[in-house]
Design an enzyme around this catalytic site. Structure first.
Site, PDB file in Angstrom:
ATOM      1  N   CYS A   1       0.849  -1.190   0.000  1.00 38.72           N
ATOM      2  CA  CYS A   1       0.000   0.000   0.000  1.00 38.72           C
ATOM      3  C   CYS A   1       0.884   1.239   0.000  1.00 38.72           C
ATOM      4  O   CYS A   1       2.102   1.142   0.171  1.00 38.72           O
ATOM      5  CB  CYS A   1      -0.925   0.015   1.216  1.00 38.72           C
ATOM      6  SG  CYS A   1      -2.346   1.125   0.992  1.00 38.72           S
TER       7      CYS A   1
ATOM      8  N   LYS B   1     -12.450  -5.199   1.603  1.00 36.29           N
ATOM      9  CA  LYS B   1     -11.933  -4.394   2.705  1.00 36.29           C
ATOM     10  C   LYS B   1     -12.868  -3.207   2.912  1.00 36.29           C
ATOM     11  O   LYS B   1     -13.085  -2.414   2.002  1.00 36.29           O
ATOM     12  CB  LYS B   1     -10.521  -3.910   2.374  1.00 36.29           C
ATOM     13  CG  LYS B   1      -9.947  -2.996   3.445  1.00 36.29           C
ATOM     14  CD  LYS B   1      -8.521  -2.607   3.164  1.00 36.29           C
ATOM     15  CE  LYS B   1      -8.011  -1.633   4.199  1.00 36.29           C
ATOM     16  NZ  LYS B   1      -6.608  -1.272   3.962  1.00 36.29           N
TER      17      LYS B   1
ATOM     18  N   ARG C   1     -11.441   7.256   3.715  1.00 34.92           N
ATOM     19  CA  ARG C   1     -11.173   6.241   2.695  1.00 34.92           C
ATOM     20  C   ARG C   1     -12.446   5.679   2.055  1.00 34.92           C
ATOM     21  O   ARG C   1     -12.427   4.640   1.431  1.00 34.92           O
ATOM     22  CB  ARG C   1     -10.372   5.098   3.311  1.00 34.92           C
ATOM     23  CG  ARG C   1      -9.072   5.517   3.994  1.00 34.92           C
ATOM     24  CD  ARG C   1      -8.049   4.393   3.914  1.00 34.92           C
ATOM     25  NE  ARG C   1      -6.972   4.450   4.876  1.00 34.92           N
ATOM     26  CZ  ARG C   1      -5.980   5.343   4.885  1.00 34.92           C
ATOM     27  NH1 ARG C   1      -5.952   6.300   3.981  1.00 34.92           N
ATOM     28  NH2 ARG C   1      -5.039   5.279   5.788  1.00 34.92           N
TER      29      ARG C   1
ATOM     30  N   LYS D   1     -12.019  -8.132   5.495  1.00 39.19           N
ATOM     31  CA  LYS D   1     -11.448  -7.325   6.564  1.00 39.19           C
ATOM     32  C   LYS D   1     -12.356  -6.137   6.864  1.00 39.19           C
ATOM     33  O   LYS D   1     -12.768  -5.469   5.919  1.00 39.19           O
ATOM     34  CB  LYS D   1     -10.075  -6.834   6.105  1.00 39.19           C
ATOM     35  CG  LYS D   1      -9.386  -5.904   7.052  1.00 39.19           C
ATOM     36  CD  LYS D   1      -8.154  -5.349   6.437  1.00 39.19           C
ATOM     37  CE  LYS D   1      -7.669  -4.250   7.330  1.00 39.19           C
ATOM     38  NZ  LYS D   1      -6.651  -3.446   6.717  1.00 39.19           N
TER      39      LYS D   1
ATOM     40  N   GLU E   1     -16.506  -8.110  -5.491  1.00 42.64           N
ATOM     41  CA  GLU E   1     -15.082  -7.761  -5.347  1.00 42.64           C
ATOM     42  C   GLU E   1     -14.201  -9.012  -5.308  1.00 42.64           C
ATOM     43  O   GLU E   1     -13.146  -9.063  -5.943  1.00 42.64           O
ATOM     44  CB  GLU E   1     -14.861  -6.947  -4.063  1.00 42.64           C
ATOM     45  CG  GLU E   1     -15.241  -5.480  -4.156  1.00 42.64           C
ATOM     46  CD  GLU E   1     -14.168  -4.651  -4.874  1.00 42.64           C
ATOM     47  OE1 GLU E   1     -13.227  -5.237  -5.446  1.00 42.64           O
ATOM     48  OE2 GLU E   1     -14.268  -3.407  -4.866  1.00 42.64           O
TER      49      GLU E   1
ATOM     50  N   CYS F   1      -4.194   5.946   0.242  1.00 39.95           N
ATOM     51  CA  CYS F   1      -3.629   4.681  -0.232  1.00 39.95           C
ATOM     52  C   CYS F   1      -3.225   4.716  -1.701  1.00 39.95           C
ATOM     53  O   CYS F   1      -2.775   3.713  -2.256  1.00 39.95           O
ATOM     54  CB  CYS F   1      -4.628   3.549   0.008  1.00 39.95           C
ATOM     55  SG  CYS F   1      -5.069   3.379   1.750  1.00 39.95           S
TER      56      CYS F   1
HETATM   57  C1  PBG Z   1      -3.385   0.074   4.854  1.00 35.54           C
HETATM   58  C2  PBG Z   1      -3.937  -0.888   5.835  1.00 35.54           C
HETATM   59  C3  PBG Z   1      -4.780  -0.626   6.919  1.00 35.54           C
HETATM   60  C4  PBG Z   1      -4.891  -1.828   7.622  1.00 35.54           C
HETATM   61  C5  PBG Z   1      -4.167  -2.783   6.927  1.00 35.54           C
HETATM   62  N1  PBG Z   1      -3.598  -2.183   5.826  1.00 35.54           N
HETATM   63  C6  PBG Z   1      -5.375   0.635   7.388  1.00 35.54           C
HETATM   64  C7  PBG Z   1      -6.331   1.347   6.549  1.00 35.54           C
HETATM   65  O1  PBG Z   1      -6.769   0.917   5.497  1.00 35.54           O
HETATM   66  O2  PBG Z   1      -6.642   2.461   6.965  1.00 35.54           O
HETATM   67  C8  PBG Z   1      -5.663  -2.038   8.904  1.00 35.54           C
HETATM   68  C9  PBG Z   1      -5.124  -3.084   9.839  1.00 35.54           C
HETATM   69  C10 PBG Z   1      -5.673  -3.029  11.213  1.00 35.54           C
HETATM   70  O3  PBG Z   1      -6.473  -2.142  11.580  1.00 35.54           O
HETATM   71  O4  PBG Z   1      -5.303  -3.907  12.007  1.00 35.54           O
HETATM   72  N2  PBG Z   1      -4.059   0.242   3.689  1.00 35.54           N
END
Ligand code: PBG
Length: 340
Positions: free
Chosen positions: A132, A207, A229, A260, A245, A142
């Site tokens: 990322c 996500k 985001r 996630k 997705e 991102c």
């Molecule tokens: C980055 C990313 C994030 C997480 C994993 N990769 C944060 C976000 O998208 O803001 C979150 C992981 C966690 O909260 O344990 N893109």
């Protein structure tokens, strides 16, 4: 079937001949009929690598988790492997942030160097890397910006470059977490073109734009400087879109797909499991971990029992891989046997 049985029983016996509680009487019996068995083999451990030297600092918002510089990663990884954990997921950070997050794809970056360090000390550990830009861009988003909005296709190009740099450094699995459209396909074709056809892709496929990433953003210094985001991460109300997705990422060549957060999206984990046969990961994110930790610190929750219950729930919903900050500790707990 169920109703007929109950009907038949109540006709002959007031309480009922069929009593599920019989199998709950003894601990051994409960273990024999347990449907979901949590195993250390399922756990993937996220670790934070930072620039500098001699850094090993506990993250305030993630009690028990550390930010480490590369020179401290080897010893830490050795401990993780010794606990029986099969893989780690690395998160990096920039020494110098920039609009396009240049350092994210640098061969001297923290993550790139940490991969070598881990491979040297613990060659048996599978190394996953988060791909990322948010911990590397000065705006904390991102992707790459075009004014105040994200330029999807320019971002995909940068994301693919980051993935290649991780593969060159020896990563086994690259895990794009940016949620740009088309990035899995772009990464796959660039990896193949560069001779990394064996490097696998774990896509953060579904996500969500979640409030539960709060503690992580402190850990990786990746909070967006403006806005949020929601323009690229998924809306929490959507579950069918997750299937869409996941389907797209698999078509583009993802080897493992991820949902996630995990706990607040168990229905999505279960639906993806039911629809697709591909390996499925679920990420018990920072806020889900921190909430239980905070409850335990106040004496309101039994951490071990609550954590094992949460991890079991994610496995029961259908995840093959569970990404969790509890991984090494849970490995110890699982060695001691189940709580009940
Ligand atoms: C980055 C990313 C994030 C997480 C994993 N990769 C944060 C976000 O998208 O803001 C979150 C992981 C966690 O909260 O344990 N893109």
């Amino acid at each position: 079937m169920r109703e007929r049985l109950i009907g038949a029983v109540t006709a002959t016996d007031e309480v009922g001949a069929i009593r599920p509680r019989r199998l709950r009487r003894l601990a051994g019996l409960r273990r024999l009929v347990r449907e979901t068995r949590l195993s250390v083999d399922q756990l993937l451990y996220p670790m934070f690598v930072v620039p500098g030297e001699g850094v090993e600092t506990e993250i305030g918002s993630l009690p028990g988790q550390m930010q480490r510089s590369v020179d401290r990663m080897g010893a830490a990884a050795r401990e993780v492997a010794a606990a029986g954990i099969q893989g780690v997921l690395l998160f990096g950070q920039a020494a110098v942030k920039s609009p396009e997050g240049d350092e994210a794809s640098s061969a001297d970056g923290a993550v790139q160097r940490a991969i070598g360090e881990i491979k040297e000390t613990s060659p048996e550990l599978v190394v996953f890397t988060d791909v990322c830009l948010c911990a590397y861009t000065d705006h904390g988003h991102c992707g790459v910006l075009d004014g105040q909005s994200i330029d999807n296709d320019a971002s995909v190009e940068r994301i693919a470059e980051v993935a290649i740099s991780h593969a060159q450094a020896g990563a086994d699995v690259v895990a794009p977490s940016d949620m740009m459209d088309g990035r899995v396909g772009a990464i796959r074709s660039m990896l193949d073109a560069e001779g990394f056809s064996e490097t696998a892709i774990m896509a953060y496929a579904a996500k969500y734009a979640s409030a539960f990433y709060g503690p992580f953003r402190e850990a990786s210094g990746s909070a967006p400087a403006f806005g949020d985001r929601r323009g690229y991460q998924m809306d929490p109300g959507n579950a069918r879109e997750a299937l869409w997705e996941v389907g797209l990422d698999l078509e583009e060549g993802a080897d493992i797909v991820m949902v996630k957060p995990a706990l607040t999206y168990l229905d999505v984990v279960a639906r993806v499991r039911a629809e697709y046969d591909a390996p499925l990961a679920a990420y018990l994110v920072s806020g889900e971990y921190a909430a239980i930790k905070a409850g335990a610190a106040r004496g309101w929750l039994d951490e071990r029992a609550a954590a094992l219950e949460a991890l079991t729930a994610v496995a029961r919903a259908g995840a093959d891989i569970i990404i969790t900050y509890w991984a090494p500790e849970a490995a110890g707990w699982l060695d001691e046997g189940p709580t009940h």
